[in-house]
Design a protein around this motif. Structure first.
Motif, PDB file in Angstrom:
ATOM      1  N   SER A 146       0.831  -1.206   0.000  1.00 17.70           N
ATOM      2  CA  SER A 146       0.000   0.000   0.000  1.00 17.70           C
ATOM      3  C   SER A 146       0.863   1.251   0.000  1.00 17.70           C
ATOM      4  N   GLY A 147       0.248   2.329  -0.458  1.00 17.49           N
ATOM      5  CA  GLY A 147       0.861   3.645  -0.404  1.00 17.49           C
ATOM      6  C   GLY A 147      -0.170   4.642   0.060  1.00 17.49           C
ATOM      7  N   GLY A 148       0.173   5.477   1.037  1.00 16.46           N
ATOM      8  CA  GLY A 148      -0.777   6.440   1.562  1.00 16.46           C
ATOM      9  C   GLY A 148      -0.746   6.520   3.067  1.00 16.46           C
ATOM     10  N   ILE A 149      -1.900   6.816   3.672  1.00 14.87           N
ATOM     11  CA  ILE A 149      -1.950   7.086   5.091  1.00 14.87           C
ATOM     12  C   ILE A 149      -1.523   5.885   5.940  1.00 14.87           C
ATOM     13  N   ASP A 150      -1.934   4.680   5.561  1.00 16.93           N
ATOM     14  CA  ASP A 150      -1.549   3.501   6.342  1.00 16.93           C
ATOM     15  C   ASP A 150      -0.045   3.240   6.246  1.00 16.93           C
ATOM     16  N   ALA A 151       0.543   3.493   5.073  1.00 20.70           N
ATOM     17  CA  ALA A 151       1.985   3.341   4.911  1.00 20.70           C
ATOM     18  C   ALA A 151       2.727   4.421   5.707  1.00 20.70           C
ATOM     19  N   ARG A 152       2.150   5.627   5.759  1.00 17.88           N
ATOM     20  CA  ARG A 152       2.746   6.698   6.575  1.00 17.88           C
ATOM     21  C   ARG A 152       2.751   6.289   8.051  1.00 17.88           C
ATOM     22  N   ILE A 153       1.662   5.709   8.516  1.00 20.30           N
ATOM     23  CA  ILE A 153       1.580   5.260   9.910  1.00 20.30           C
ATOM     24  C   ILE A 153       2.624   4.179  10.177  1.00 20.30           C
ATOM     25  N   ALA A 154       2.756   3.209   9.247  1.00 18.46           N
ATOM     26  CA  ALA A 154       3.731   2.134   9.409  1.00 18.46           C
ATOM     27  C   ALA A 154       5.155   2.692   9.426  1.00 18.46           C
ATOM     28  N   HIS A 155       5.423   3.668   8.561  1.00 19.23           N
ATOM     29  CA  HIS A 155       6.746   4.302   8.517  1.00 19.23           C
ATOM     30  C   HIS A 155       7.074   4.984   9.841  1.00 19.23           C
ATOM     31  N   ASP A 156       6.127   5.775  10.348  1.00 21.56           N
ATOM     32  CA  ASP A 156       6.362   6.505  11.591  1.00 21.56           C
ATOM     33  C   ASP A 156       6.475   5.556  12.779  1.00 21.56           C
ATOM     34  N   PHE A 157       5.687   4.471  12.752  1.00 19.13           N
ATOM     35  CA  PHE A 157       5.766   3.475  13.824  1.00 19.13           C
ATOM     36  C   PHE A 157       7.152   2.833  13.844  1.00 19.13           C
ATOM     37  N   ASN A 158       7.638   2.397  12.674  1.00 20.36           N
ATOM     38  CA  ASN A 158       8.960   1.761  12.602  1.00 20.36           C
ATOM     39  C   ASN A 158      10.064   2.731  13.008  1.00 20.36           C
ATOM     40  N   SER A 159       9.907   4.004  12.631  1.00 26.52           N
ATOM     41  CA  SER A 159      10.881   5.016  13.017  1.00 26.52           C
ATOM     42  C   SER A 159      10.891   5.212  14.529  1.00 26.52           C
ATOM     43  N   ASP A 160       9.693   5.275  15.129  1.00 24.51           N
ATOM     44  CA  ASP A 160       9.598   5.430  16.584  1.00 24.51           C
ATOM     45  C   ASP A 160      10.208   4.237  17.305  1.00 24.51           C
ATOM     46  N   ARG A 213      -6.552   8.932  -0.058  1.00 27.66           N
ATOM     47  CA  ARG A 213      -6.006   8.515   1.235  1.00 27.66           C
ATOM     48  C   ARG A 213      -5.003   7.375   1.116  1.00 27.66           C
ATOM     49  N   THR A 214      -5.351   6.375   0.318  1.00 26.86           N
ATOM     50  CA  THR A 214      -4.445   5.237   0.181  1.00 26.86           C
ATOM     51  C   THR A 214      -4.860   4.385  -1.008  1.00 26.86           C
ATOM     52  N   VAL A 215      -3.922   3.604  -1.498  1.00 22.50           N
ATOM     53  CA  VAL A 215      -4.184   2.531  -2.452  1.00 22.50           C
ATOM     54  C   VAL A 215      -3.665   1.255  -1.808  1.00 22.50           C
ATOM     55  N   ILE A 216      -4.555   0.266  -1.650  1.00 22.54           N
ATOM     56  CA  ILE A 216      -4.192  -0.984  -0.987  1.00 22.54           C
ATOM     57  C   ILE A 216      -4.298  -2.122  -1.999  1.00 22.54           C
ATOM     58  N   GLU A 288       7.036   9.277  -1.571  1.00 17.75           N
ATOM     59  CA  GLU A 288       5.775   8.757  -1.053  1.00 17.75           C
ATOM     60  C   GLU A 288       6.046   7.654  -0.013  1.00 17.75           C
ATOM     61  N   PHE A 289       5.128   7.510   0.936  1.00 11.64           N
ATOM     62  CA  PHE A 289       5.236   6.465   1.945  1.00 11.64           C
ATOM     63  C   PHE A 289       4.615   5.178   1.403  1.00 11.64           C
ATOM     64  N   LEU A 290       5.384   4.087   1.483  1.00 15.25           N
ATOM     65  CA  LEU A 290       4.962   2.795   0.960  1.00 15.25           C
ATOM     66  C   LEU A 290       5.223   1.714   1.986  1.00 15.25           C
ATOM     67  N   GLN A 291       4.412   0.668   1.974  1.00 13.77           N
ATOM     68  CA  GLN A 291       4.674  -0.476   2.845  1.00 13.77           C
ATOM     69  C   GLN A 291       4.402  -1.776   2.104  1.00 13.77           C
ATOM     70  N   LEU A 292       5.128  -2.796   2.497  1.00 18.79           N
ATOM     71  CA  LEU A 292       4.984  -4.129   1.915  1.00 18.79           C
ATOM     72  C   LEU A 292       4.897  -5.143   3.046  1.00 18.79           C
ATOM     73  N   ASP A 293       3.758  -5.817   3.158  1.00 27.60           N
ATOM     74  CA  ASP A 293       3.531  -6.797   4.218  1.00 27.60           C
ATOM     75  C   ASP A 293       3.832  -6.231   5.604  1.00 27.60           C
ATOM     76  N   GLY A 294       3.451  -4.963   5.813  1.00 26.07           N
ATOM     77  CA  GLY A 294       3.626  -4.333   7.104  1.00 26.07           C
ATOM     78  C   GLY A 294       4.999  -3.737   7.347  1.00 26.07           C
ATOM     79  N   GLU A 295       5.929  -3.914   6.407  1.00 26.20           N
ATOM     80  CA  GLU A 295       7.274  -3.371   6.551  1.00 26.20           C
ATOM     81  C   GLU A 295       7.428  -2.118   5.694  1.00 26.20           C
TER      82      GLU A 295
END
Length: 320
Positions: A146-160, A213-216, A288-295
């Motif tokens: 996915s790319g969008g708000i959920d990927a942004r959340i995952a990015h910030d979570f991993n950073s934290d 918002r996102t593409v999943i 852009e913020f992107l995530q793959l399988d939660g990573e």
């Protein structure tokens, strides 16, 4: 050749991997497996890809003990060899989301009945076919992209987590922090983007998703710890489910009611418009913020992302 090799992430689940490593000898002995039938080792970050390939070459069944990221690393290694038709893959879920374990019916038995029950059932379980997809010809996708708000959340979570902001490694603490990140990032939208895809009938289409918002993109009927925004998802049909979410209301509704029988299906089919596709291409901003399988995959794939069918593997699963 081992019957089973356990690759254990020692930090998943707040360190539960280390506890499992200690109990495995007793469990395997109780099931009449000799020491020569199996082995267990901790994953090594420095040479994990090489370690996984070595494990795949030495066993009939590889059990990944960890979160979605651990099993994703195993499946990525399978793309580069001839292991897909030779080695069965199992999973003991220790992550935060555990989406793959949920659809394989492994998560609830582990939570409700414990490690001993799951291992005994898993080692006798039947394997079922499971599609694997390639992202830009390099990364294996088992669950979703996915790319969008959920990927942004995952990015910030991993950073934290990397910066020590999250004080605990427990699953509950992680989920609470995800909620906090959602409220902090709730205004995020895609900077710019174009989604192109070809459906199962070969009809191709292109959609402007800028400001959405996102593409999943999903391979399994589970997303973000058990939500299901996909309509009639099938993980062995050679098709992906694609959901373009234009606004926050539809995003929240997809998470809230996607699993409700009948109502959820109607919403996803007619209002959310989950599409089944054979392949797709996303063109997005380079930052852009992107995530793959939660990573977090942000900054690792460039501005053009292609997702194509790779192969089918055999995954151990419990009966419904």
């Amino acid at each position: 050749m081992y019957k089973f090799v356990f690759l254990i992430n020692p930090v998943s689940g707040g360190g539960q991997g280390k506890v499992i490593f200690q109990f495995l000898p007793e469990i395997m002995k109780s099931m009449d497996f000799a020491d020569a039938d199996w082995k267990a080792e901790f994953t090594r970050a420095a040479d994990m890809e090489e370690q996984i390939r070595g494990a795949l070459a030495s066993t009939e069944t590889l059990i990944a003990v960890g979160g979605d990221g651990t099993v994703s690393a195993v499946l990525s290694a399978m793309l580069s060899g001839d292991y897909a038709g030779q080695v069965k893959i199992g999973l003991i879920p220790l992550g935060t989301g555990n989406d793959l374990a949920r659809v394989l019916n492994l998560y609830k038995p582990f939570v409700d009945r414990g490690l001993l029950f799951l291992v005994r059932r898993l080692l006798r379980a039947k394997a079922r076919p499971f599609d694997i997809w390639k992202v830009n010809g390099k990364f294996a996708m088992a669950n979703y992209f996915s790319g969008g708000i959920d990927a942004r959340i995952a990015h910030d979570f991993n950073s934290d987590r990397a910066n020590g902001v999250i004080a605990s490694n427990s699953v509950i603490a992680n989920k609470l922090h995800y909620v906090r990140r959602f409220f902090a990032d709730r205004n995020y939208v895609l900077k710019r983007g174009t989604l192109g895809f070809c459906d199962r009938d070969g009809v191709c289409e292109s959609i402007d998703v800028s400001g959405h918002r996102t593409v999943i993109v999903g391979n399994i009927p589970s997303f973000a710890s058990g939500a299901n925004p996909f309509y009639k998802s099938n993980m062995a049909d050679g098709l992906l489910e694609v959901v373009d979410v234009p606004d926050m209301f539809k995003f929240l509704m997809a998470i809230a009611i996607g699993n409700i029988p009948v109502i959820g299906g109607i919403y996803k089919k007619y209002f959310l418009k989950s599409r089944k596709v054979r392949s797709l291409k996303l063109v997005m901003a380079g930052d852009e913020f992107l995530q793959l399988d939660g990573e977090d995959l942000s900054g690792k794939v460039g501005t053009e992302i292609t997702i194509e069918y790779a192969c089918q593997v055999q995954m151990l699963a419990l009966e419904d």
